[in-house]
Write a protein that holds these residues in place. Structure first.
Motif, PDB file in Angstrom:
ATOM      1  N   LEU A   9      17.032   7.751  -1.526  1.00 57.75           N
ATOM      2  CA  LEU A   9      17.521   6.376  -1.542  1.00 57.75           C
ATOM      3  C   LEU A   9      16.966   5.613  -2.741  1.00 57.75           C
ATOM      4  CD1 LEU A   9      19.021   4.022  -0.242  1.00 57.75           C
ATOM      5  CD2 LEU A   9      17.028   3.637   1.226  1.00 57.75           C
ATOM      6  N   ALA A  10      15.686   5.800  -3.023  1.00 58.05           N
ATOM      7  CA  ALA A  10      15.057   5.129  -4.170  1.00 58.05           C
ATOM      8  C   ALA A  10      15.711   5.564  -5.474  1.00 58.05           C
ATOM      9  CB  ALA A  10      13.562   5.439  -4.195  1.00 58.05           C
ATOM     10  N   ALA A  11      16.001   6.856  -5.592  1.00 58.41           N
ATOM     11  CA  ALA A  11      16.658   7.362  -6.799  1.00 58.41           C
ATOM     12  C   ALA A  11      18.061   6.780  -6.937  1.00 58.41           C
ATOM     13  CB  ALA A  11      16.720   8.892  -6.760  1.00 58.41           C
ATOM     14  N   ALA A  12      18.795   6.661  -5.837  1.00 57.77           N
ATOM     15  CA  ALA A  12      20.153   6.088  -5.878  1.00 57.77           C
ATOM     16  C   ALA A  12      20.113   4.636  -6.333  1.00 57.77           C
ATOM     17  CB  ALA A  12      20.797   6.204  -4.493  1.00 57.77           C
TER      18      ALA A  12
ATOM     19  N   TYR B  70       6.962   0.714  10.816  1.00 56.30           N
ATOM     20  CA  TYR B  70       7.567   1.822  10.077  1.00 56.30           C
ATOM     21  C   TYR B  70       8.521   1.315   9.010  1.00 56.30           C
ATOM     22  CZ  TYR B  70      11.509   4.924   9.224  1.00 56.30           C
ATOM     23  OH  TYR B  70      12.534   5.602   8.631  1.00 56.30           O
ATOM     24  N   LEU B  71       9.372   0.329   9.349  1.00 53.28           N
ATOM     25  CA  LEU B  71      10.326  -0.196   8.382  1.00 53.28           C
ATOM     26  C   LEU B  71       9.623  -0.834   7.194  1.00 53.28           C
ATOM     27  CD1 LEU B  71      13.097  -1.727  10.678  1.00 53.28           C
ATOM     28  CD2 LEU B  71      13.259   0.298   9.223  1.00 53.28           C
ATOM     29  N   ILE B  72       8.518  -1.514   7.449  1.00 53.54           N
ATOM     30  CA  ILE B  72       7.747  -2.113   6.365  1.00 53.54           C
ATOM     31  C   ILE B  72       7.239  -1.032   5.414  1.00 53.54           C
ATOM     32  CG2 ILE B  72       5.603  -3.345   5.800  1.00 53.54           C
ATOM     33  CD1 ILE B  72       6.006  -4.957   8.357  1.00 53.54           C
ATOM     34  N   VAL B  73       6.678   0.030   5.989  1.00 56.77           N
ATOM     35  CA  VAL B  73       6.176   1.144   5.177  1.00 56.77           C
ATOM     36  C   VAL B  73       7.311   1.827   4.428  1.00 56.77           C
ATOM     37  CG1 VAL B  73       5.069   3.419   5.276  1.00 56.77           C
ATOM     38  CG2 VAL B  73       4.147   1.521   6.629  1.00 56.77           C
ATOM     39  N   LEU B  74       8.428   2.046   5.110  1.00 58.21           N
ATOM     40  CA  LEU B  74       9.575   2.706   4.491  1.00 58.21           C
ATOM     41  C   LEU B  74      10.086   1.929   3.287  1.00 58.21           C
ATOM     42  CD1 LEU B  74      11.945   4.779   4.504  1.00 58.21           C
ATOM     43  CD2 LEU B  74      13.150   3.157   5.972  1.00 58.21           C
ATOM     44  N   PHE B  75      10.299   0.628   3.453  1.00 53.67           N
ATOM     45  CA  PHE B  75      10.809  -0.165   2.350  1.00 53.67           C
ATOM     46  C   PHE B  75       9.770  -0.302   1.234  1.00 53.67           C
ATOM     47  CE2 PHE B  75      13.880  -1.826   5.579  1.00 53.67           C
ATOM     48  CZ  PHE B  75      15.013  -1.354   4.937  1.00 53.67           C
ATOM     49  N   GLY B  76       8.500  -0.183   1.582  1.00 58.50           N
ATOM     50  CA  GLY B  76       7.468  -0.132   0.548  1.00 58.50           C
ATOM     51  C   GLY B  76       7.627   1.106  -0.316  1.00 58.50           C
ATOM     52  N   ILE B  77       7.900   2.245   0.321  1.00 64.05           N
ATOM     53  CA  ILE B  77       8.121   3.498  -0.408  1.00 64.05           C
ATOM     54  C   ILE B  77       9.352   3.383  -1.308  1.00 64.05           C
ATOM     55  CG2 ILE B  77       8.715   5.945  -0.174  1.00 64.05           C
ATOM     56  CD1 ILE B  77       7.160   5.912   2.489  1.00 64.05           C
ATOM     57  N   VAL B  78      10.449   2.909  -0.742  1.00 66.04           N
ATOM     58  CA  VAL B  78      11.702   2.792  -1.497  1.00 66.04           C
ATOM     59  C   VAL B  78      11.532   1.816  -2.655  1.00 66.04           C
ATOM     60  CG1 VAL B  78      14.123   2.078  -1.393  1.00 66.04           C
ATOM     61  CG2 VAL B  78      13.120   3.402   0.486  1.00 66.04           C
ATOM     62  N   PHE B  79      10.879   0.695  -2.403  1.00 64.72           N
ATOM     63  CA  PHE B  79      10.651  -0.301  -3.454  1.00 64.72           C
ATOM     64  C   PHE B  79       9.807   0.283  -4.584  1.00 64.72           C
ATOM     65  CE2 PHE B  79       7.777  -3.556  -5.214  1.00 64.72           C
ATOM     66  CZ  PHE B  79       8.711  -4.401  -5.798  1.00 64.72           C
TER      67      PHE B  79
ATOM     68  N   TYR C   9       0.836  -1.199   0.000  1.00 69.52           N
ATOM     69  CA  TYR C   9       0.000   0.000   0.000  1.00 69.52           C
ATOM     70  C   TYR C   9       0.873   1.253   0.000  1.00 69.52           C
ATOM     71  CZ  TYR C   9      -4.112   2.843   0.769  1.00 69.52           C
ATOM     72  OH  TYR C   9      -5.116   3.756   0.614  1.00 69.52           O
ATOM     73  N   SER C  10       1.957   1.248   0.772  1.00 67.17           N
ATOM     74  CA  SER C  10       2.866   2.395   0.776  1.00 67.17           C
ATOM     75  C   SER C  10       3.565   2.527  -0.573  1.00 67.17           C
ATOM     76  CB  SER C  10       3.896   2.264   1.902  1.00 67.17           C
ATOM     77  OG  SER C  10       4.644   1.077   1.784  1.00 67.17           O
ATOM     78  N   ALA C  11       3.870   1.397  -1.221  1.00 62.35           N
ATOM     79  CA  ALA C  11       4.442   1.441  -2.566  1.00 62.35           C
ATOM     80  C   ALA C  11       3.453   2.066  -3.537  1.00 62.35           C
ATOM     81  CB  ALA C  11       4.826   0.032  -3.021  1.00 62.35           C
ATOM     82  N   MET C  12       2.176   1.695  -3.405  1.00 62.64           N
ATOM     83  CA  MET C  12       1.140   2.242  -4.276  1.00 62.64           C
ATOM     84  C   MET C  12       0.952   3.738  -4.042  1.00 62.64           C
ATOM     85  SD  MET C  12      -2.884   1.138  -4.564  1.00 62.64           S
ATOM     86  CE  MET C  12      -3.255   1.830  -2.947  1.00 62.64           C
ATOM     87  N   ILE C  13       0.955   4.155  -2.765  1.00 63.88           N
ATOM     88  CA  ILE C  13       0.841   5.567  -2.427  1.00 63.88           C
ATOM     89  C   ILE C  13       1.980   6.363  -3.067  1.00 63.88           C
ATOM     90  CG2 ILE C  13       1.152   7.222  -0.525  1.00 63.88           C
ATOM     91  CD1 ILE C  13      -1.649   6.223  -0.676  1.00 63.88           C
TER      92      ILE C  13
ATOM     93  N   LEU D  88       9.186   3.438  -5.490  1.00 61.25           N
ATOM     94  CA  LEU D  88       9.819   4.524  -6.236  1.00 61.25           C
ATOM     95  C   LEU D  88      11.031   4.046  -7.036  1.00 61.25           C
ATOM     96  CD1 LEU D  88       9.669   7.483  -3.681  1.00 61.25           C
ATOM     97  CD2 LEU D  88       8.179   7.041  -5.623  1.00 61.25           C
ATOM     98  N   SER D  89      11.816   3.127  -6.474  1.00 55.96           N
ATOM     99  CA  SER D  89      13.001   2.646  -7.193  1.00 55.96           C
ATOM    100  C   SER D  89      12.621   1.824  -8.417  1.00 55.96           C
ATOM    101  CB  SER D  89      13.903   1.827  -6.262  1.00 55.96           C
ATOM    102  OG  SER D  89      13.210   0.704  -5.733  1.00 55.96           O
ATOM    103  N   VAL D  90      11.599   0.998  -8.282  1.00 55.96           N
ATOM    104  CA  VAL D  90      11.118   0.224  -9.439  1.00 55.96           C
ATOM    105  C   VAL D  90      10.557   1.162 -10.505  1.00 55.96           C
ATOM    106  CG1 VAL D  90       9.337  -1.405 -10.208  1.00 55.96           C
ATOM    107  CG2 VAL D  90      10.670  -1.895  -8.150  1.00 55.96           C
ATOM    108  N   LEU D  91       9.834   2.177 -10.072  1.00 57.84           N
ATOM    109  CA  LEU D  91       9.298   3.163 -11.019  1.00 57.84           C
ATOM    110  C   LEU D  91      10.429   3.879 -11.740  1.00 57.84           C
ATOM    111  CD1 LEU D  91       6.495   4.313 -11.862  1.00 57.84           C
ATOM    112  CD2 LEU D  91       6.914   6.167 -10.240  1.00 57.84           C
TER     113      LEU D  91
END
Length: 255
Positions: A169-172, A86-95, A22-26, A97-100
């Motif tokens: 981090l996702a951009a890197a 929090y870590l689950i949500v954080l890695f969802g965000i990084v995953f 869900y955080s990845a989708m957001i 954005l980085s895949v995108l």
């Protein structure tokens, strides 16, 4: 809010993949909206939209967790679930954005993550072997302290800083994957995982310390509020220690 009803402690305990995806989708939706509406400033507004989606949710999670574990004798028992969540949500965000970043055309990725790329280039230029450890620690300590202060004032203002660092981090990770090929993605993720995880935990703990202090001072009785004040101080000191370890790990990885 919708996000608070979809992402809750109940859904977390049931299936941690729910908040992850869900955080990845957001994050992906935030990129889409920013790209369509806020041309030339996408990188900033992606961070903004992610933050406003998560701040009310995290405030609720912290408060509910404090109520649920208010009489827990073990310090880590009171905060383990929040940190893990929090870590689950954080890695969802990084995953997300980085895949995108990887699958978007290069010119589009560079446009959307322009400010994140500039931040990465500035970091690379500022840190040279020899005085790296001190520079890294001082820079990260200033971010950590800001996270603590913002969370005292706004309840969980640190999410804005944490979200920004997650987009960087996702951009890197995306840049490395673009340079070395799609199969390099797991390695790119792992390159930043050791010190990156420690830094994000430290930032979040500082934010949690501030949010705990802010929430406890308003919503709990004096005797309990004092206990949470002590917790807040302990969490902040632990966050500094973790940040110190993160700087050491980062320097070792650069050698």
């Amino acid at each position: 809010m919708v996000i608070e009803s979809l992402l809750s402690l109940k859904s977390f305990y049931k299936n941690p993949l729910v908040p992850f995806f869900y955080s990845a989708m957001i994050s992906i939706i935030s990129v889409y909206v920013s790209y369509l509406v806020f041309k030339s400033y996408e990188g900033f507004f992606v961070t903004f939209f992610i933050s406003i989606s998560l701040i009310p949710f995290f405030r609720k999670i912290v408060y509910l967790n404090l109520k649920r574990t208010i009489y827990a004798k073990n310090f880590f028992e009171r905060y383990y679930d929040v940190i893990y969540f929090y870590l689950i949500v954080l890695f969802g965000i990084v995953f997300g954005l980085s895949v995108l970043y990887v699958f978007l055309p290069s010119e589009v990725s560079k446009q959307i993550f322009y400010y994140q790329i500039k931040a990465i280039e500035r970091i690379r230029g500022n840190f040279v072997v020899g005085d790296t450890f001190l520079k890294i620690f001082i820079n990260n300590f200033s971010v950590l302290t800001l996270s603590f202060i913002l969370s005292i004032i706004f309840g969980f203002g640190a999410i804005l800083i944490i979200s920004w660092n997650a987009t960087v981090l996702a951009a890197a990770i995306g840049m490395l994957t673009k340079n070395f090929g799609l199969t390099f993605y797991p390695q790119a993720f792992l390159i930043f995982l050791p010190h990156g995880t420690l830094e994000f935990i430290a930032y979040f703990l500082a934010g949690l310390a501030g949010a705990t202090l802010s929430s406890a001072s308003v919503k709990f009785k004096h005797s309990l509020a004092f206990n949470f004040f002590l917790d807040s101080l302990k969490i902040y000191l632990v966050s500094i220690f973790i940040l110190f370890i993160a700087a050491i790990v980062e320097v070792l990885l650069m050698l």
